[in-house]
Design a protein around this motif. Structure first.
Motif, PDB file in Angstrom:
ATOM      1  N   ALA B 394      25.331  38.965  43.190  1.00  0.00           N
ATOM      2  CA  ALA B 394      25.402  37.788  44.075  1.00  0.00           C
ATOM      3  C   ALA B 394      26.182  38.144  45.347  1.00  0.00           C
ATOM      4  CB  ALA B 394      26.080  36.629  43.355  1.00  0.00           C
ATOM      5  N   GLU B 396      28.971  37.433  47.737  1.00  0.00           N
ATOM      6  CA  GLU B 396      30.222  36.668  47.596  1.00  0.00           C
ATOM      7  C   GLU B 396      30.832  36.427  48.969  1.00  0.00           C
ATOM      8  OE1 GLU B 396      33.065  38.135  44.764  1.00  0.00           O
ATOM      9  OE2 GLU B 396      34.569  36.642  45.349  1.00  0.00           O
ATOM     10  N   ALA B 407      29.207  40.452  44.255  1.00  0.00           N
ATOM     11  CA  ALA B 407      29.765  40.012  42.961  1.00  0.00           C
ATOM     12  C   ALA B 407      28.705  40.218  41.881  1.00  0.00           C
ATOM     13  CB  ALA B 407      30.141  38.534  43.033  1.00  0.00           C
ATOM     14  N   VAL B 409      27.533  38.615  38.512  1.00  0.00           N
ATOM     15  CA  VAL B 409      27.768  37.351  37.806  1.00  0.00           C
ATOM     16  C   VAL B 409      26.884  37.258  36.559  1.00  0.00           C
ATOM     17  CG1 VAL B 409      28.490  36.100  39.875  1.00  0.00           C
ATOM     18  CG2 VAL B 409      26.064  36.165  39.278  1.00  0.00           C
ATOM     19  N   TYR B 421      20.755  26.753  37.206  1.00  0.00           N
ATOM     20  CA  TYR B 421      22.052  26.373  37.770  1.00  0.00           C
ATOM     21  C   TYR B 421      23.021  25.991  36.663  1.00  0.00           C
ATOM     22  CZ  TYR B 421      25.518  23.599  40.346  1.00  0.00           C
ATOM     23  OH  TYR B 421      26.688  23.097  40.851  1.00  0.00           O
ATOM     24  N   GLU B 425      29.926  27.128  37.057  1.00  0.00           N
ATOM     25  CA  GLU B 425      30.111  28.348  37.868  1.00  0.00           C
ATOM     26  C   GLU B 425      29.800  28.036  39.332  1.00  0.00           C
ATOM     27  OE1 GLU B 425      30.902  31.439  36.767  1.00  0.00           O
ATOM     28  OE2 GLU B 425      30.888  30.991  34.611  1.00  0.00           O
ATOM     29  N   ASP B 426      30.574  28.638  40.232  1.00  0.00           N
ATOM     30  CA  ASP B 426      30.300  28.450  41.660  1.00  0.00           C
ATOM     31  C   ASP B 426      29.279  29.496  42.121  1.00  0.00           C
ATOM     32  OD1 ASP B 426      30.252  27.957  44.340  1.00  0.00           O
ATOM     33  OD2 ASP B 426      32.272  28.770  44.740  1.00  0.00           O
ATOM     34  N   VAL B 427      28.093  29.424  41.528  1.00  0.00           N
ATOM     35  CA  VAL B 427      27.012  30.332  41.939  1.00  0.00           C
ATOM     36  C   VAL B 427      25.790  29.468  42.243  1.00  0.00           C
ATOM     37  CG1 VAL B 427      25.465  32.202  41.237  1.00  0.00           C
ATOM     38  CG2 VAL B 427      27.893  32.273  40.575  1.00  0.00           C
ATOM     39  N   LEU B 446      21.280  34.989  45.013  1.00  0.00           N
ATOM     40  CA  LEU B 446      22.399  34.169  44.529  1.00  0.00           C
ATOM     41  C   LEU B 446      23.601  34.334  45.437  1.00  0.00           C
ATOM     42  CD1 LEU B 446      22.057  34.972  40.716  1.00  0.00           C
ATOM     43  CD2 LEU B 446      21.345  32.876  41.918  1.00  0.00           C
ATOM     44  N   LYS B 448      27.901  33.269  45.788  1.00  0.00           N
ATOM     45  CA  LYS B 448      29.115  32.826  45.079  1.00  0.00           C
ATOM     46  C   LYS B 448      30.156  32.449  46.136  1.00  0.00           C
ATOM     47  CE  LYS B 448      32.547  35.149  42.085  1.00  0.00           C
ATOM     48  NZ  LYS B 448      33.061  34.163  41.165  1.00  0.00           N
ATOM     49  N   GLY B 449      30.849  31.338  45.889  1.00  0.00           N
ATOM     50  CA  GLY B 449      31.959  30.996  46.775  1.00  0.00           C
ATOM     51  C   GLY B 449      31.648  29.893  47.761  1.00  0.00           C
ATOM     52  N   SER B 473      21.730  23.851  44.726  1.00  0.00           N
ATOM     53  CA  SER B 473      21.858  23.918  43.269  1.00  0.00           C
ATOM     54  C   SER B 473      20.519  23.690  42.596  1.00  0.00           C
ATOM     55  CB  SER B 473      22.852  22.848  42.794  1.00  0.00           C
ATOM     56  OG  SER B 473      22.341  21.559  43.100  1.00  0.00           O
TER      57      SER B 473
END
Lengths: 578, 578
Positions: B394, B396, B407, B409, B421, B425-427, B446, B448-449, B473
């Motif tokens: 992902a 990040e 990242a 994940v 989804y 998780e913040d992905v 994907l 992240k963050g 999402s």
């Protein structure tokens, strides 16, 4: 820059091909940060590729830690003042570290018009020194004398598109600018239209009067007389030049205006440097050295003679030692006490070492500018000076400059009222004889302070119209001297008791010669000695340069032209008899 | 300058005609000497005539002793980053004292090709702000994504002769220059042949590698990351810009490189300044103010934003308050703590006062650059993300910059292996959909963050190719967001639970709008609030600008383009599944 060069330089930088030259262990003067750094400097095709980086080069030159300084740029000069043709001038100034001059061929164009531009461009095309020209803006310089040509706005057109013509030369016609004269604006417009530069020349003009001149986009001035004048011109957007000529010098007065906040607005120039000055003192490097010895930071002083003029005149390919710039630079031991060029490289070629050139510059034979001596109707009778009274107005020389005074002198006259020489008085006859168009014009006046006792000195260098000017105690020697110049195509000559003492021929327009700097200096030294010893010319003046400025009717106070005695203060001709 | 103007200015200076304006009792900032002086400043035909001199003027404006500062020059910017059309941009930045910008229309040209150049030139022709353009050198910026156009050397030809096109925009293709690529050299040659400028862009390049770039006559850089890098670039002949953009800022690091010996080699620029930054902080004046507050001499700081860029870019008619220069300046109480423009005059007209424009700039309706949304074959199916394993790569986000990390994940997948989804998780899913040529290309990855909990955010500002980028999402909201942008011609939009939360339309190329700065700022403020509150986007990032940089495959580490997930370190596409 162009594509082929760019590719070659990039390839050399990236080690895809070998460089032509490396200067090893150089203490490179960085005019941008005003310091220096140790590096190997790589050169390809005459341009700097970069520093260090384990590149390869076919030739190595070890600087042994000495300073590597960008070649100097003379922001304003008249090559003619050196008496040398462009190739000889190159050989004369390059050993001093000069790489580029911006030359105004004002003198030769006053004699030969556009032929002068053509000759100067051609003769300076393939020499080591880069010569850029400014098209002379003021030919003739004055309506009060007959020059060899009249150059108008249309004449600018042939030259202004040339990459080597940077713009319009020093605009000396302040009244023409402030008066918005149409002919002057037409000339300025040629620069505007072609995005070229206009050099200025405005001694002692300040305040609102200066605005009226600067507002026309006139960019430089080299005539500041003091630091306040310099600062005002800087404030109004001009670049100010520190000039170290032979007769006119203002480096030590104007350097007082230079400070950490404004140094990027100053340039160095030589304007008019005589051959002896170049031989004895140097060229632009001499002015820079004076400034350094006066306390100016050497890096700032160097940047004023390199980076600043490159910016002012848009010469982006030079003025610094950096990738992509011309490999024009010199080595020197020390920069803290002045600038002496040891080895000089131009376009990466070693062109001078220890003050001597390695190989003579390619010479172009003068064309259409030689033997310009169209004198008609001149005879010994032309030199008679009939006076109405026993009191007369005389030009009085002020030693050490080009300004004169007016003297009222008592004179002796013969039975016809003609002036008679009196060897008890230091008063001589001076005459100007028109030489460009066979008009037959000449005029005679009196001069005080020249010192000569018997004989005559004549020269075809007589600013700015460059007619023949002659000074003497008797008409016979004066006539012989004039005729000698006519027959040899111009120069400087001395006669006494009917005998030619010595002659310095200036066969190119009566202003320049193909002799070398050493030959010219040696000739002028001998002539000066003879002038002082045999003719007893005053010790405190230069016998020839002084004479050359006596016909310049734009500098006060009293001058002589081919049309008579001229009072520069009142801007009109005046009677000799009082 | 031209003849008619020169005559008028001289006549006004010499009181042969009346001036249009006088600023009485001004404390004039002198960028040449870096000080100030009290004077009345006279203006005629939009240009400065001179100081004092008892001239007459038809209008008077009393400065009451306040500072009169030359209008600022932004040496490098992308107008598109303001979201504003050129006329609205003028109205936005002029009240901050900006008089001139040098703009690289890199963004709009990446979308609309030469139509973008034509529109930007035309739309900025008759507005108070002077807009000069650099022809974008790198369209597309990368071969790893599909931009709207490919601009070659031949395309430069139509524009390079324009007086308002100063040269070639930031050359971001370092490998192309160092590799001496023929196509790159051809573009550079267009600048060489026309004596135009080449802007640079070389973050973190130094030593011999830097030589290979500078040697191609690339003149400026705005990417220095520290003072040492700045000093080296200066040493090698570049002008270094202090940049205060919204995401990228280096004024406070690079100002440490500025000293009394080199300040003339520094400029200020804004590069990419978002509308909110202009509203809240200002424009070039903000960067200058930061430098002054950091201790830089205010006169030097001002000269770096006026005189220096005028010299670097050959804009000789501006950058100082001096006779013959444009009457572009502003009044301010104080320069010792920063620069705030009270009254702004451009060409002698009062155009802004107290931060507000007096009259709206002349608007040119966008032509050939609107509604550029050629999306084909997009459906909710396009957003599916089938994965081979439960571990995925992902992007990040690193807050506060444009650089990302990689990242690894853990992911949930449905029965078909498609990503699911997980609100613990913040992905999130991120997708890029090609919008220029109807290629049907799109890719999904994907991220992240970003923080978002439910919903989707999409924008057509996605550097540098400006395809549609969407994060979300769920596929429903993401598809709705994409389709909204397609239907409205581009912009920024947010959806949640099938409902449009808010949209900021950018109808000009999907990048800019005809709304005012205030409208845009207010819209973006509302949208930011909604993004943070309703979508729960992370507090420490800008929801929209962050997204805009996720498709820029020249800045590390992991980015997404319309062709897949791209690893900038290895310069190749990578699998999402690990």
């Amino acid at each position: 820059m162009n594509k082929i060069l760019a590719k070659s330089l990039i390839d050399a930088s990236e080690k895809r091909c070998i460089c032509d030259l490396v200067i090893k262990n150089a203490n490179v003067v960085d005019v941008y940060n005003k310091d220096s750094f140790l590096a190997d400097v790589y050169v390809k095709d005459g341009y700097i590729v970069g520093f260090n980086g384990d590149r390869k080069a076919s030739r190595e030159y070890d600087a042994n830690g000495r300073f590597l300084v960008p070649a100097l740029i003379d922001a304003h000069c008249h090559i003619e003042s050196s008496h040398l043709s462009p190739s000889e001038f190159s050989d004369a100034v390059v050993p001093n570290g000069t790489g580029t001059v911006i030359a105004d061929p004002h003198e030769i164009c006053n004699v030969t018009g556009l032929d002068g531009m053509r000759y100067m461009l051609k003769a300076s095309e393939n020499i080591p020194l880069s010569v850029f020209l400014m098209f002379p803006s003021c030919v003739p310089a004055t309506p009060f004398e007959h020059a060899g040509a009249v150059l108008n706005a249309e004449d600018v057109e042939e030259f202004i598109h040339s990459e080597r013509v940077l713009g319009l030369g020093e605009m000396m016609n302040y009244p023409g600018v402030a008066g918005a004269d149409d002919a002057v604006l037409d000339k300025l417009s040629k620069a505007y239209e072609n995005k070229k530069i206009i050099d200025g020349h405005v001694p002692s003009i300040s305040g609102a009067s200066l605005d009226s001149y600067v507002v026309a986009d006139i960019k430089t001035d080299h005539e500041c007389e003091n630091a306040d004048e310099a600062r005002e011109k800087i404030r109004k957007g001009m670049y100010v030049m520190l000039r170290q000529g032979t007769a006119c010098q203002n480096v030590l007065t104007n350097v007082k205006a230079v400070n950490a906040k404004n140094y990027m607005r100053f340039l160095f120039c030589t304007d008019d440097r005589q051959p002896q000055s170049i031989t004895r003192e140097g060229h632009v490097n001499y002015g820079v050295s004076l400034a350094i010895r006066d306390g100016l930071d050497p890096y700032i002083a160097i940047s004023m003679a390199t980076l600043n003029p490159s910016i002012c005149y848009g010469l982006e390919d030079r003025g610094a030692i950096a990738p992509g710039k011309r490999a024009d630079f010199f080595l020197t031991d020390d920069i803290s006490k002045g600038l002496k060029a040891d080895e000089v490289f131009l376009l990466g070629n070693l062109v001078a070492k220890g003050g001597k050139i390695i190989e003579k510059a390619e010479h172009v034979k003068a064309f259409n500018v030689s033997g310009r001596m169209d004198v008609k109707g001149f005879s010994i009778k032309s030199l008679e000076l009939p006076l109405k009274t026993d009191k007369a107005r005389a030009i009085e020389i002020i030693a050490g400059g080009v300004v004169t005074k007016e003297a009222i002198v008592s004179v002796n006259r013969d039975e016809n009222g003609n002036w008679l020489y009196n060897d008890k008085e230091d008063v001589l006859k001076i005459a100007v004889i028109e030489r460009h168009h066979g008009t037959g014009l000449s005029s005679v006046a009196l001069i005080k302070g020249y010192g000569l006792k018997g004989g005559a000195v004549a020269t075809s260098i007589a600013h700015d119209s460059h007619n023949i000017i002659v000074v003497g105690s008797n008409d016979d020697d004066m006539a012989l001297a004039v005729n000698k110049l006519v027959s040899c195509g111009g120069g400087i000559t001395m006669f006494k008791d009917g005998r030619e003492l010595m002659t310095h021929p200036l066969e190119i327009a009566g202003l320049m010669t193909d002799s070398t700097l050493n030959e010219v200096t040696s000739c002028l030294d001998s002539m000066s000695r003879i002038a002082k010893i045999e003719l007893q010319v005053s010790e405190d003046i230069d016998p020839f340069m002084t004479l050359s400025f006596m016909a310049l009717p734009v500098i006060p106070k009293l001058k002589i032209t081919d049309s008579g005695l001229f009072d520069v203060s009142s801007f009109c001709f005046v009677d000799i008899s009082v």
